[in-house]
Design an enzyme around this catalytic site. Structure first.
Site, PDB file in Angstrom:
ATOM      1  CE  LYS A 129      91.932 -17.326 -12.085  1.00  0.00           C
ATOM      2  NZ  LYS A 129      91.093 -18.069 -12.257  1.00  0.00           N
ATOM      3  N   GLY A 168      85.975 -14.405  -8.759  1.00  0.00           N
ATOM      4  CA  GLY A 168      86.336 -14.514  -8.221  1.00  0.00           C
ATOM      5  C   GLY A 168      87.188 -15.437  -8.656  1.00  0.00           C
ATOM      6  CG  ASP A 169      92.134 -17.921  -8.295  1.00  0.00           C
ATOM      7  OD1 ASP A 169      90.927 -19.305  -9.361  1.00  0.00           O
ATOM      8  OD2 ASP A 169      92.210 -18.504  -7.877  1.00  0.00           O
ATOM      9  CG  ASN A 243      83.682 -20.508  -4.250  1.00  0.00           C
ATOM     10  OD1 ASN A 243      83.555 -21.443  -5.156  1.00  0.00           O
ATOM     11  ND2 ASN A 243      82.388 -20.170  -3.945  1.00  0.00           N
TER      12      ASN A 243
HETATM   13  P1  NDP Z   1      89.390 -19.935  -2.033  1.00  0.00           P
HETATM   14  O1  NDP Z   1      90.319 -18.521  -1.503  1.00  0.00           O
HETATM   15  O2  NDP Z   1      88.208 -20.165  -1.260  1.00  0.00           O
HETATM   16  O3  NDP Z   1      89.925 -21.352  -1.031  1.00  0.00           O
HETATM   17  C1  NDP Z   1      91.054 -21.640  -1.749  1.00  0.00           C
HETATM   18  C2  NDP Z   1      91.181 -23.151  -0.408  1.00  0.00           C
HETATM   19  O4  NDP Z   1      92.870 -23.312  -1.103  1.00  0.00           O
HETATM   20  C3  NDP Z   1      91.453 -22.409   0.956  1.00  0.00           C
HETATM   21  O5  NDP Z   1      90.989 -23.652   2.405  1.00  0.00           O
HETATM   22  C4  NDP Z   1      93.312 -22.295   1.381  1.00  0.00           C
HETATM   23  O6  NDP Z   1      93.734 -22.559   2.693  1.00  0.00           O
HETATM   24  C5  NDP Z   1      93.843 -23.498   0.726  1.00  0.00           C
HETATM   25  N1  NDP Z   1      95.418 -22.552  -0.050  1.00  0.00           N
HETATM   26  C6  NDP Z   1      95.363 -21.402  -0.959  1.00  0.00           C
HETATM   27  N2  NDP Z   1      96.936 -21.979  -1.650  1.00  0.00           N
HETATM   28  C7  NDP Z   1      97.745 -22.693  -0.680  1.00  0.00           C
HETATM   29  C8  NDP Z   1      98.338 -23.229  -1.092  1.00  0.00           C
HETATM   30  N3  NDP Z   1     100.165 -22.314  -1.410  1.00  0.00           N
HETATM   31  N4  NDP Z   1      98.358 -24.070  -0.023  1.00  0.00           N
HETATM   32  C9  NDP Z   1      97.921 -24.836   0.511  1.00  0.00           C
HETATM   33  N5  NDP Z   1      96.586 -25.045   0.734  1.00  0.00           N
HETATM   34  C10 NDP Z   1      95.831 -23.832   0.289  1.00  0.00           C
HETATM   35  O7  NDP Z   1      89.922 -20.328  -3.138  1.00  0.00           O
HETATM   36  P2  NDP Z   1      88.615 -21.727  -4.388  1.00  0.00           P
HETATM   37  O8  NDP Z   1      88.241 -22.291  -3.510  1.00  0.00           O
HETATM   38  O9  NDP Z   1      88.095 -20.267  -5.259  1.00  0.00           O
HETATM   39  O10 NDP Z   1      90.043 -21.935  -5.143  1.00  0.00           O
HETATM   40  C11 NDP Z   1      90.705 -23.055  -5.099  1.00  0.00           C
HETATM   41  C12 NDP Z   1      91.245 -23.293  -6.230  1.00  0.00           C
HETATM   42  O11 NDP Z   1      90.402 -23.844  -7.029  1.00  0.00           O
HETATM   43  C13 NDP Z   1      92.520 -22.597  -7.110  1.00  0.00           C
HETATM   44  O12 NDP Z   1      93.244 -23.472  -7.432  1.00  0.00           O
HETATM   45  C14 NDP Z   1      91.047 -21.737  -8.593  1.00  0.00           C
HETATM   46  O13 NDP Z   1      92.313 -21.132  -9.351  1.00  0.00           O
HETATM   47  C15 NDP Z   1      90.674 -22.743  -9.055  1.00  0.00           C
HETATM   48  N6  NDP Z   1      89.176 -22.548  -9.473  1.00  0.00           N
HETATM   49  C16 NDP Z   1      88.526 -21.631  -8.423  1.00  0.00           C
HETATM   50  C17 NDP Z   1      86.808 -21.192  -8.997  1.00  0.00           C
HETATM   51  C18 NDP Z   1      85.953 -20.534  -8.353  1.00  0.00           C
HETATM   52  O14 NDP Z   1      85.013 -20.331  -8.788  1.00  0.00           O
HETATM   53  N7  NDP Z   1      86.302 -20.225  -6.360  1.00  0.00           N
HETATM   54  C19 NDP Z   1      86.611 -21.889 -10.774  1.00  0.00           C
HETATM   55  C20 NDP Z   1      87.976 -22.759 -11.102  1.00  0.00           C
HETATM   56  C21 NDP Z   1      88.620 -23.326 -10.277  1.00  0.00           C
HETATM   57  P3  NDP Z   1      94.209 -20.963   3.172  1.00  0.00           P
HETATM   58  O15 NDP Z   1      92.994 -20.385   3.908  1.00  0.00           O
HETATM   59  O16 NDP Z   1      94.808 -21.953   4.510  1.00  0.00           O
HETATM   60  O17 NDP Z   1      95.018 -20.188   2.534  1.00  0.00           O
END
Ligand code: NDP
Length: 448
Positions: A129, A168-169, A243
């Protein structure tokens, strides 16, 4: 947390002493070690051959500065990381997170979790990571490009299609992957599948964008069906609007559920009529605006500042898809009181240990992140396969692979839980099934 097994408890104490001030990492390690008690009792060689000690120490940590210049000519210096945690069963694989909260402990926790998740997919990928404490929010495309190019100018030395394949993440979507891949290609003068989540015009896989959210729903669907329940007619609350949340919402609705709430880090929206996902996509993916803007066009919906209280909304199924430790013991109690019967984690480690304990005691079906959100990395591995073959599968073909992987994953985690005396405990089952494959490979290599 006290682990019943004496050696594992001592090991946990050593991990705590060596990694002070990294609570997320310690939380992740403690949760895994606790569930491996039955495994090391049955197979003491995992201890005597040093596998357990090696498992909790990253093979390598790369930490670097990322200098870049904003549009006003001001210089910024961020900190970049890549944790190459475990390559026992394949090249390191795991996303990059760009968020101001990123520090070494967050990346180590995510890299550690990734080892077991990747193993569970059944595909040959190790755990890694990375990321940076950079916030893309409010930055122009040019600034994001400059940052990504500077980040890759250092990272490219350590990655490669057979070594380490980032993706991505949080904060790293298709725009960032494009800039990162472009810079890698330029520095190496080669076109390889070194990153996943690429755009379709330059080597990406169909269905990768949707994979984590869709996979979460496929996994949840298996869990619900085994318990005689389903998405059909259920009310669902999803945190986040990135995402994972977006495509979880799309698939949950396709499976017959009504999603009534979503959030971002500023607050949450509640729409009793069901979330209009096209509007959320337009706001978040296209216009990069806050979710509060939803109520401008949907006057029947409510916006509430602050995101924690989203779990007070009555629902049958909760899908936390934002970030770690976003669902605590208090929120878990509210969900249980309001009749929630299933929680499936789309984000990594979104539920605190107290919340998990509360769900398990109340008999709420619980799908742990390691298993439930593995669809993203599984599809990334399918992207790597397609890149190696220089060939592409259709959306339907990739989606079919994804469905099969999530189904197998559910059954493997469920079977492992039963075999090791914790029937129905998918959190324990996922840790055990994920560990066994990695542990066997580490045993085979000797002390390395
Ligand atoms: P994105 O950046 O696309 O979206 C993240 C979302 O979570 C946004 O709505 C963001 O709001 C919100 N968010 C982020 N940080 C915080 C916080 N501290 N408190 C409250 N809301 C928060 O990320 P992903 O959708 O890719 O990832 C989301 C989760 O899924 C993470 O834990 C990631 O590790 C996990 N994940 C992702 C994968 C992927 O394929 N993308 C695969 C497996 C796991 P704002 O826009 O306001 O920051």
């Amino acid at each position: 947390m006290r682990i019943q097994h004496e050696y594992l408890q001592n090991l946990m104490e050593r991990v705590e002493a060596r990694n002070p001030a990294e609570p997320e990492f310690l939380q992740a390690v403690g949760e895994v070690l606790e569930s491996l008690t039955g495994v090391v009792e049955a197979r003491p060689e995992f201890i005597t051959e040093g596998v357990m000690d090696c498992l909790v120490e990253p093979e390598r940590i790369i930490k670097f500065r990322v200098p870049w210049e904003d549009e006003r000519g001001q210089i910024h210096v961020n900190r970049g990381f890549r944790v190459q945690f475990n390559s026992a069963i394949g090249p390191y694989k795991g996303g990059l997170r760009f968020h101001p909260s990123v520090y070494e402990g967050i990346i180590k926790f995510l890299g550690f979790e990734q080892i077991f998740k990747n193993s569970l997919t059944g595909l040959p990928i190790g755990g890694g990571k990375g990321g940076a404490d950079f916030d893309p929010k409010g930055r122009t495309d040019l600034e994001v490009m400059r940052f990504c190019q500077s980040f890759m100018t250092e990272l490219f030395k350590y990655i490669g299609p057979d070594t380490d394949v980032p993706a991505g993440d949080i904060g790293v979507g298709s725009r960032e992957i494009g800039y990162l891949f472009g810079q890698y290609k330029r520095l190496r003068n080669e076109f390889t599948g070194v990153l996943t989540g690429k755009g379709l015009s330059y080597g990406g896989s169909l269905a990768r964008t949707e994979a984590t959210g869709y996979g979460l729903c496929y996994f949840t669907d298996c869990m619900l069906k085994d318990a005689g329940r389903s998405f059909e007619g259920a009310t669902v609350v999803i945190s986040g609007s990135g995402n994972v949340a977006t495509y979880a919402c799309e698939k949950a609705a396709a499976l017959g559920a009504k999603v009534v709430a979503m959030s971002d880090s500023g607050g949450y929206i509640y729409d009793r009529d069901g979330i209009d996902l096209a509007c959320v996509k337009q706001l978040k993916e296209v216009e990069r605006r806050r979710i509060s803007a939803y109520v401008d066009t949907h006057p029947g919906a409510e916006y509430h500042a602050g995101c924690r209280d989203i779990w007070n909304i009555p629902c049958h199924i909760a899908l936390p898809c934002a970030t770690q430790n976003e669902l605590d013991g208090r929120s878990a109690k509210a969900l249980i009181q309001n009749g929630c019967f299933a929680v499936a984690e789309g984000a990594n480690m979104p539920s605190t240990p107290e919340a998990i304990q509360a769900f398990q005691s109340a008999g709420v079906l619980f799908a742990p992140a390691k298993a439930a959100n593995a669809g993203g990395v599984a599809t990334s591995a399918l992207e790597m396969s397609q890149n190696s073959m220089r060939f592409y599968w259709t959306f339907e073909e990739v989606d079919e692979h994804l469905k099969r992987i999530m189904r197998d994953l559910y059954h493997n985690a469920s079977r492992a839980a039963e075999q090791y005396g914790a029937p129905g405990n998918l959190a324990a089952g996922a840790n055990i099934a994920g560990f066994l494959k990695v542990g066997e490979a580490m045993l085979a290599y000797g002390i390395v």
